[in-house]
Write an enzyme that holds these catalytic residues in place. Structure first.
Site, short mmCIF file in Angstrom:
data_model
loop_
_atom_site.label_atom_id
_atom_site.label_comp_id
_atom_site.label_asym_id
_atom_site.label_seq_id
_atom_site.Cartn_x
_atom_site.Cartn_y
_atom_site.Cartn_z
N SER A 84 -7.23 -11.43 2.07
CA SER A 84 -7.53 -10.22 2.84
C SER A 84 -9.00 -9.88 2.69
O SER A 84 -9.66 -10.31 1.73
CB SER A 84 -6.69 -9.05 2.32
OG SER A 84 -7.26 -8.50 1.14
N ASP A 85 -9.53 -9.11 3.62
CA ASP A 85 -10.84 -8.52 3.40
C ASP A 85 -10.67 -7.37 2.42
O ASP A 85 -9.55 -6.98 2.06
CB ASP A 85 -11.44 -8.05 4.73
CG ASP A 85 -12.97 -8.06 4.71
OD1 ASP A 85 -13.57 -7.93 3.61
OD2 ASP A 85 -13.59 -8.19 5.77
N TRP A 86 -11.78 -6.80 1.97
CA TRP A 86 -11.77 -5.77 0.92
C TRP A 86 -10.85 -4.61 1.32
O TRP A 86 -11.10 -3.91 2.30
CB TRP A 86 -13.19 -5.26 0.69
CG TRP A 86 -13.33 -4.21 -0.36
CD1 TRP A 86 -12.76 -2.97 -0.38
CD2 TRP A 86 -14.09 -4.29 -1.58
NE1 TRP A 86 -13.11 -2.27 -1.51
CE2 TRP A 86 -13.94 -3.06 -2.26
CE3 TRP A 86 -14.90 -5.26 -2.14
CZ2 TRP A 86 -14.56 -2.79 -3.48
CZ3 TRP A 86 -15.53 -5.00 -3.35
CH2 TRP A 86 -15.36 -3.77 -4.01
N GLY A 87 -9.78 -4.42 0.55
CA GLY A 87 -8.90 -3.27 0.74
C GLY A 87 -8.00 -3.33 1.95
O GLY A 87 -7.29 -2.36 2.24
#
Length: 725
Positions: free
Chosen positions: A266-269
């Site tokens: 995933s991308d950040w968060g």
């Protein structure tokens, strides 16, 4: 370690240890980090326990051999099964040696140099302990308001695909397992992040699947075809579902249709962001949807470690899905050789020798010069002449803010400014700041006007600070800041030739610039050797050859404006069009100020004698198209010859032009070359209404020229047995 050994290791892992392999945490969480104890803000609020950290699978944002070795050593001392950590970082356009931003590299149209820049970045990152880079970013972009256009290579699917493969090959080499100078690449952002509405980061994307497949997916597929090890999910929605929880996109298309079996992160968060998106009620549902979609690593949120155990125990998630994700992560660690050598290439002494190596700086200088685009050169005011008295003015005259966003661990203090480069090139120039990026004083302005009044030629170095571009730095006004436009207007009142050099991360609205500049050189954020590269061009030591990979609008009201657009039922300029009721603007042209593929040289090239070997094509034959290109000027130069095709009548509307190939040629003054392109049936295929991928019988038009607008054309016919192929 073999596949069987990895399976055996998996069998020894507890459920909690497996789940922890799926989390990625920033460096400060880990023992041995020189940032330990600095966990603040949102990170401090994460419910992450010591046990989670002890069994975590990967680390985000840590680099530097000493710190990587320290964290890995402490981790292995305490991890029950001795499973090493993966270290990942954003090495976007250089590590210590910073190359031009990717949008600039796209304007070089030089795949060999692009690959070479990635090789150098990988070499520096690997010796500093990095195992994975979050690059290349291959999102197709059409809206310069979006801050992240600087991270892409432009608006064309074919060109983006070529660069995607070049970057992957550069980062990973041909043998990631046995090359200590290589790092694993992670293509991003899957999918269609470049199409965010209104050019606003993290925003909605909504398009047809046909358009998605036609324009936005090819570059990701090209990266995977080149062997890219990882994929990162996008923040945006795709068909109404956030990419990170989009099972159809990630499982059906990426894994099943494309056969990708690498690590999906995933991308950040982004896993937790399924909640505000409105597709998950809470963290538990977010964890469920992300794992069902195939996300192996959750970056910097805690949904997996807090809820996967419960989801598995209640039967909402099958244990086999978790095991698949863990196996993919372990397999990447094994491919990188971390079980045999957990420190891989990290070496404190070699790091000092390799990072910022002179060879890398030379490559940075070469590619920066090839990435700059000469947009205007009235009366041949460029190149500069030795006897001229020069005034170098503007906020970038002596600025080292040339690295741009995502500049690795590059140090602005080590960037060569334009003034520094002039000091080694010209013996006769005055310099003054004139104004800042966003503001200035009357004293600054007067000092610069005084210097300019004494000069034969004025070089105005203007642009955006690096903080005005990149992630979350979106703009509705893409003109230069008002103070710089006022400054340029005052310089123009001196009635001297003005050469404007632009440093920026997006195509700009050049209102207030184009009319007051005799020459315009688009330098982008050119990197560590930016000043030297720009000086090389201004003084004629290098002849400009860059061509735009993204169109420049006349003004922001045209956005999005791109060359490979569809026609309309009432196109402007059609022979039978009514004067008023056509698709156009009342106050601006339809075409951009500077189109895709555009770029000038200090010499001139003519295109003549476009010939076809035959005008009939079938599924088994080819057409050879040839054109004669002549250097009609007085300087040796490089030209990028561009080849486009249009399907005149398709089942669905086809673009007005589509880039299919390009070739770089070098010609001496008066020299001619015959450039050939091969047309094959598979180049004519497209996604039909039912999403089948095939070509249609009928007429086609080919174009060859110096940019997407200035072309010669011929028609040919595809005649296959049975119609569609």
């Amino acid at each position: 370690m073999t596949t069987a050994s990895i399976q055996q290791l998996l069998s020894k892992m507890t459920l909690q240890e497996k789940i922890a392999q799926l989390i990625q945490l920033a460096g400060p969480f880990f023992k041995g980090s020189n940032q330990q104890g600095e966990i603040t803000g949102p990170m401090a609020e994460m419910p992450i326990t010591d046990e989670h950290v002890l069994n975590a699978g990967s680390v985000l944002g840590v680099s530097g051999a000493a710190e990587v070795i320290s964290i890995q050593k402490k981790h292995l001392e305490e991890n029950r099964l001795g499973i090493p950590l993966l270290f990942m970082a954003d090495i976007i356009h250089g590590y210590k040696t910073i190359f031009p931003v990717p949008l600039a590299i796209g304007c070089s149209w030089d795949l060999e140099l692009a690959q070479k820049s990635a090789e150098a970045a990988a070499r520096e990152a690997a010796v500093s302990g990095v195992h994975v880079t979050f690059a290349p970013m291959v999102d197709l972009v059409r809206d310069p308001r979006w801050g992240r256009v600087m991270e892409s290579t432009g608006e064309d699917p074919y060109l983006n695909s070529c660069f995607a493969q070049a970057f992957v090959k550069g980062f990973q080499s041909t043998d990631l397992s046995n090359n200590p100078d290589a790092v694993a690449a992670c293509v991003k952002h899957f999918a269609a992040y470049g199409a965010v509405e209104a050019g606003r980061d993290y925003n909605t994307v909504d398009m047809s699947e046909r358009q998605l497949r036609e324009s936005y997916l090819p570059a990701y597929k090209a990266a995977l075809d080149a062997g890219c090890e990882m994929v990162m999910t996008a923040f945006n929605t795709v068909d109404g579902i956030p990419a990170t929880g989009n099972k159809e996109l990630m499982r059906s298309l990426l894994r099943e249709e494309w056969g990708f079996d690498g690590v999906l992160i995933s991308d950040w968060g982004a896993v937790k962001e399924l909640i505000p998106h409105g597709v998950a009620e809470d963290e538990k549902e977010a964890a469920k949807k992300a794992l069902l979609a195939g996300v192996d690593i959750e970056m910097m949120t805690e949904c997996y470690v807090q809820h996967l155990e419960e989801l598995i125990e209640e039967g909402s998630i099958k244990l086999e899905l978790l095991d698949e994700a863990v196996l993919r992560i372990l397999a990447l660690k094994e491919k990188l050789g971390l079980f045999d050598n957990p420190y891989r290439s990290a070496d404190v002494e070699k790091e000092k020798e390799i990072t910022g190596h002179p060879d890398h700086r030379r490559t940075a200088r070469e590619i920066a010069a090839k990435s700059c685009v000469l947009l205007k050169n009235e009366n041949q005011v460029l190149p500069l002449k030795k006897e001229q008295q020069l005034a170098l003015v503007g906020p970038f005259a002596d600025s080292q803010d040339l690295l741009g966003p995502w500049a690795g661990v590059g140090d602005q203090k080590e960037a060569v400014s334009l003034k520094e480069a002039f000091e080694h090139t010209s013996s006769s120039f005055l310099t003054a700041k004139g104004c800042g990026i966003q503001d200035g004083t009357l004293e600054q302005m007067n000092e610069a006007i005084n210097a300019a009044s004494q000069a034969d030629v004025i070089i105005a170095a203007l642009g955006e600070s690096s903080s005005m571009s990149g992630e979350a730095n979106n703009r509705t006004n893409i003109q230069l800041p008002k103070v710089q436009l006022e400054f340029l207007k005052k310089l123009a009142a001196l009635n001297k030739p003005i050469i404007t050099v632009l440093f920026n991360g997006r195509p700009l609205d050049l209102s207030g610039v184009a009319e007051f500049s005799d020459a315009i050189l688009e330098a982008w954020y050119p990197g560590s050797e930016g000043g030297n590269a720009v000086a090389d061009l201004l003084f004629g030591h290098v002849n400009p050859s860059g061509k735009l990979s993204m169109s420049f609008p006349v003004n922001v009201g045209q956005v999005p404006v791109y060359y490979n657009h569809f026609n309309t039922g009432r196109p402007k300029g059609a022979p039978d069009a009514q004067e008023h009721y056509v698709s156009d603007y009342m106050d601006a042209p339809n075409s951009p100020l500077f189109p895709f593929g555009y770029g000038l040289s200090y010499t001139a090239f003519s295109y003549q004698n476009l010939e076809l070997s035959t005008e009939i094509l079938d599924e088994k034959s080819v057409i050879e198209a040839s054109i004669t290109v002549t250097n009609t000027g007085k300087e040796a130069g490089e030209e990028i010859v561009q080849f486009y095709i249009r399907d005149i009548s398709g089942e669905t509307v086809r673009p007005m032009k589509e880039l299919k190939d390009f070739k770089r040629i070098s010609l001496s003054p008066g020299e001619s070359a015959e450039v050939q392109f091969t047309i094959t049936e598979d180049q004519l295929r497209y996604h039909h209404q039912d999403l089948s991928f095939s070509s249609d019988n009928g007429a086609f038009e080919l174009f060859i020229g110096k940019n997407s607008q200035e072309v010669l054309s011929r028609t040919f016919t595809l005649t296959k047995k049975g119609g569609q192929y």
